[in-house]
Design an enzyme around this catalytic site. Structure first.
Site, PDB file in Angstrom:
ATOM      1  N   HIS A 110     -35.262 -49.323   3.263  1.00 23.31           N
ATOM      2  CA  HIS A 110     -36.462 -48.534   2.965  1.00 23.31           C
ATOM      3  C   HIS A 110     -36.097 -47.543   1.865  1.00 23.31           C
ATOM      4  CE1 HIS A 110     -39.895 -45.894   3.462  1.00 23.31           C
ATOM      5  NE2 HIS A 110     -40.396 -46.671   4.402  1.00 23.31           N
ATOM      6  N   ASN A 135     -43.333 -37.651  16.732  1.00 23.78           N
ATOM      7  CA  ASN A 135     -43.460 -38.305  15.427  1.00 23.78           C
ATOM      8  C   ASN A 135     -44.412 -39.479  15.555  1.00 23.78           C
ATOM      9  OD1 ASN A 135     -42.461 -38.504  12.597  1.00 23.78           O
ATOM     10  ND2 ASN A 135     -41.975 -40.575  13.278  1.00 23.78           N
ATOM     11  N   GLU A 136     -45.384 -39.530  14.705  1.00 26.69           N
ATOM     12  CA  GLU A 136     -46.342 -40.640  14.704  1.00 26.69           C
ATOM     13  C   GLU A 136     -46.660 -41.083  16.129  1.00 26.69           C
ATOM     14  OE1 GLU A 136     -45.023 -43.796  12.122  1.00 26.69           O
ATOM     15  OE2 GLU A 136     -45.817 -42.776  10.360  1.00 26.69           O
ATOM     16  N   GLU A 140     -45.394 -38.244   5.108  1.00 27.91           N
ATOM     17  CA  GLU A 140     -44.562 -39.371   4.673  1.00 27.91           C
ATOM     18  C   GLU A 140     -45.346 -40.263   3.739  1.00 27.91           C
ATOM     19  OE1 GLU A 140     -43.127 -41.959   7.747  1.00 27.91           O
ATOM     20  OE2 GLU A 140     -42.704 -40.309   9.106  1.00 27.91           O
ATOM     21  N   GLU A 152     -33.571 -49.120   8.891  1.00 26.72           N
ATOM     22  CA  GLU A 152     -34.351 -48.701   7.727  1.00 26.72           C
ATOM     23  C   GLU A 152     -33.506 -48.555   6.470  1.00 26.72           C
ATOM     24  OE1 GLU A 152     -38.303 -46.840   9.619  1.00 26.72           O
ATOM     25  OE2 GLU A 152     -36.621 -45.433   9.508  1.00 26.72           O
ATOM     26  N   TRP A 199     -40.751 -52.872   6.103  1.00 20.67           N
ATOM     27  CA  TRP A 199     -41.412 -53.475   7.263  1.00 20.67           C
ATOM     28  C   TRP A 199     -42.571 -54.398   6.894  1.00 20.67           C
ATOM     29  CZ3 TRP A 199     -46.132 -51.404   6.525  1.00 20.67           C
ATOM     30  CH2 TRP A 199     -46.206 -50.115   6.011  1.00 20.67           C
TER      31      TRP A 199
HETATM   32  C1  GAL Z   1     -42.977 -44.214   9.782  1.00 24.28           C
HETATM   33  C2  GAL Z   1     -42.008 -43.383  10.601  1.00 24.28           C
HETATM   34  C3  GAL Z   1     -40.723 -43.112   9.870  1.00 24.28           C
HETATM   35  C4  GAL Z   1     -40.230 -44.337   9.182  1.00 24.28           C
HETATM   36  C5  GAL Z   1     -41.299 -44.823   8.227  1.00 24.28           C
HETATM   37  C6  GAL Z   1     -40.880 -46.040   7.433  1.00 24.28           C
HETATM   38  O1  GAL Z   1     -43.738 -45.001  10.629  1.00 24.28           O
HETATM   39  O2  GAL Z   1     -42.590 -42.175  11.009  1.00 24.28           O
HETATM   40  O3  GAL Z   1     -39.779 -42.634  10.800  1.00 24.28           O
HETATM   41  O4  GAL Z   1     -39.948 -45.305  10.137  1.00 24.28           O
HETATM   42  O5  GAL Z   1     -42.439 -45.164   8.962  1.00 24.28           O
HETATM   43  O6  GAL Z   1     -41.920 -46.474   6.577  1.00 24.28           O
END
Ligand code: GAL
Length: 665
Positions: free
Chosen positions: A367, A156-157, A316, A364, A324
């Site tokens: 979020h 992931n990322e 995403e 999160e 964040w």
């Molecule tokens: C991305 C990540 C996700 C989540 C998201 C929050 O960097 O892949 O798992 O953390 O940001 O904005």
């Protein structure tokens, strides 16, 4: 090769993907059924699953628990929801880091990056790699034939938190990478200019990553640049290693990973990663501020071109606030749909969010998600459902490639990395911001422009803007020269053409590699102090940088001169014709507003015009996918778009309208 999702049911039905990261492991089992039902209500047809599930799937070195995941996979399939299944390797579980602390990254100061968050692994650790590949193999063996499986989602990322690792594993891998690149230590010494400051290496073993050096003492710049290249390549190696297992066990299942083409995220040279994937995927979060929507369009545009114009997957973005940023602002009405459809306009065939159900605990929990804390009776969920319906109505767009524009901005990771290194004429220069300012100027003029990687194919564009193209190896200089000779119109800016691939200056006067092409010569740079301004005689004001330009080719025109400051009377913007082509130079930072008239003139002289009627230019962004023209309202007011979308067509504030030849959608 481009391979799109393997839709489990009705594989040939055109559709846009719609969904989210789904983290059922955060919820008790009885919630899963409710999730599947609400997903159907929203129109969700695909989710990314198991991204952070390593600890749940493999609770100990020799213990496995697939039962819960089997159940979720079956449940989703029963509801006609496809799965982009993660290899689950993104975040190692505590048992692994406790047994093998040697997989933990080390920062530039020699400090260990401890577990407790996520992605705490060294990209070059053989121990991590071994454990990760055991998990990938187990996932592929277990789910390779599952009917819900539409694609593999590697890790992931990659590089989000672990791109720069200065550990001993990284040092060993860096040496191997350098051996491949240079062959001999002598060649490395030459490339790194190690005659400087007594840095000459006698053996590979003496070479280290650019770890912390003394205060105000700059590490070797080529070593720094090579370490950035190496770090991006090291993550790509990990991607390849996981992909190799998947290819061996499930050759028919397409493979992707989510890029982070957004804002200042810069560690990964995605132009060199895209070919590793069956289809490109990206994550994007809007940068707050007035240029936020332009930045979003810029990123989506670049992703579309990294994907070679073919459909890509928005893995995403957010339905509303993230957690964040310093202050996390909820999206205004209309923004959720506008953001999603901007990506579709630039070639996305799947629109997904982080995440499906907003967490109740963990880092999160604030979020946003598709299903917020407030539940289904919420504005966010209603907007999500309405977006699902819109995407269903837009099914005819699925599979349609982007239609190239006539102008393009060249984007280059090497120049981004190198131009912002230390010990330069100024530390204020911002590569991506300069590129974005040109993009905004294009949007304001209503001229469609692509954002294309420097190593890609840009010969077909009539107008090519290469902002701060700092690193210009001989081959690139040659390509640009041929482009102009063949009738192309090149525009470049301050601090371009300065160094070769080793960050060695092209001698004889700046802008070295492009000096002849531009017909100018600069003996000294003249960066500006923070409070200094340079007025131009075209009414614009420059900041950040100026150059002391001498025009060396009598055929080079001066489009604007400096009126004030140390360069008063000297050229500020030049343009040299080469037969039907031209090469122009902008020597200061103008910002989006003052770039507009400059770009308008350069575009007009290149014969590149807006495809929008005059009253829509600047107010509406146009993006084209074959017969589908996307009109994106850049303003907070209703815009009458009847001239392009038929009688009475109105574009709501922040609205998006798709006008298709032949009527639908
Ligand atoms: C991305 C990540 C996700 C989540 C998201 C929050 O960097 O892949 O798992 O953390 O940001 O904005």
């Amino acid at each position: 090769m481009h391979r799109w999702l393997r839709w489990p049911t009705d594989p040939h039905r055109p559709r846009l993907g719609f969904g989210a990261d789904y983290n059922p492991e955060q919820w008790p089992r009885h919630v899963w059924r409710d999730d599947a039902r609400a997903m159907r209500t929203a129109g969700v047809n695909i989710v990314s699953l198991a991204i952070f599930s390593w600890a749940r799937i493999q609770p100990g070195a020799d213990t496995w628990d697939f039962a819960w995941l089997d159940e979720v996979m079956d449940l989703l399939h029963a509801h006609d929801i496809a799965v982009d299944l993660a290899t689950a390797t993104a975040s190692p579980p505590p048992w692994l880091t406790a047994a093998h602390p040697e997989i933990l990254p080390v920062d530039r100061d020699g400090r260990t990056v401890w577990p407790g968050a996520r992605q705490h692994w060294r990209p070059t650790s053989p121990v991590f790699r071994e454990h990760a590949l055991i998990l990938v193999r187990a996932m592929a063996e277990r789910y390779g034939d599952h009917p819900a499986l539409a694609a593999w989602h590697i890790s992931n990322e990659l590089g989000c938190h672990n791109v720069y690792d200065y550990s001993d594993d990284a040092a060993a891998a860096f040496r191997r990478w350098l051996q491949d690149r240079y062959g001999t230590v002598e060649e490395l010494n030459r490339a790194w200019a190690t005659t400087f400051w007594s840095q000459r290496y006698g053996d590979w073993d003496q070479i280290l990553p650019p770890r912390r050096t003394g205060a105000s003492s700059y590490p070797n710049p080529t070593q720094q640049l090579d370490f950035k290249r190496f770090s991006s390549d090291a993550l790509r190696e990990h991607l390849r290693a996981e992909r190799a297992v998947l290819l061996e066990l499930t050759p028919d299942v397409p493979v992707t990973t989510n890029f982070m083409v957004m804002g200042e995220t810069r560690g990964m040279d995605y132009a060199s990663w895209a070919a590793e994937l069956d289809f490109v995927a990206n994550d994007h979060y809007v940068v707050p501020g007035p240029q936020g929507p332009d930045e979003q369009s810029f990123s989506a545009n670049l992703v579309g071109n990294l994907a070679g114009g073919l459909p890509w997957y928005l893995m995403e973005h957010s339905t509303s606030a993230v957690n964040w940023q310093p202050v996390n602002v909820a999206k205004a009405p209309g923004e959720l749909a506008r953001d999603s459809l901007t990506h579709v306009a630039h070639g996305a065939d799947a629109v997904c969010f982080f995440q499906w159900r907003q967490s109740a605990g963990g880092a999160e929990k604030y979020h946003s998600a598709m299903l917020p804390h407030a539940g289904e009776d919420s504005a966010v969920f209603r907007d999500v459902c309405s977006l699902g319906a819109t995407l269903r109505d837009l099914s005819a767009v699925a599979g349609t490639p982007r239609t190239p524009a006539r102008a393009a901005i060249v984007f280059d990771w090497d120049s981004w990395w190198a131009s912002e290194q230390d010990s330069h004429p100024t530390d204020r220069l911002r590569y991506r911001q300069e590129a974005l300012d040109w993009y905004t100027a294009f949007l304001e003029l209503g001229i469609r422009a692509d954002v294309v990687p420097a190593g890609g194919v840009w010969e077909g564009y009539e107008l090519l803007v290469a902002p701060i193209l700092y690193v210009v190896p001989a081959g690139l200089a040659e390509r640009l020269t041929q482009y102009v000779a063949a009738g192309g119109h090149l525009v470049t800016t301050y601090f371009s053409g300065i160094v070769d691939e080793h960050e060695h200056v092209w001698l004889g006067g700046y802008p070295g590699a492009l000096r002849e092409l531009l017909g100018i010569r600069i003996e000294e740079f003249a960066p500006l102090l923070d409070d200094e301004r340079a007025e131009l005689d075209n009414g614009a004001t420059g900041t950040l940088w100026t150059d002391r330009i001498d025009v060396t080719d009598p055929g080079a025109e001066i489009l604007a001169r400096y009126k004030t400051g140390a360069q008063a009377g000297r050229p500020a913007i030049t343009r040299r014709s080469h037969g039907p082509g031209s090469a122009a130079y902008v020597s200061t930072r103008l910002g989006p507003a003052a770039l507009q008239p400059v770009l308008a003139e350069l575009a007009a002289r290149a014969g590149v015009t807006s495809e929008l009627p005059p009253d829509l230019r600047g107010r509406v962004e146009l993006a084209v996918r074959g017969p589908h023209r996307f009109l994106i309202n850049r303003t907070g007011r209703t815009v009458d778009v009847s001239a392009v979308a038929g009688p009475g067509a109105l574009l709501a504030p922040r609205g998006v309208l798709v006008a298709s030849q032949g009527g639908t959608p």
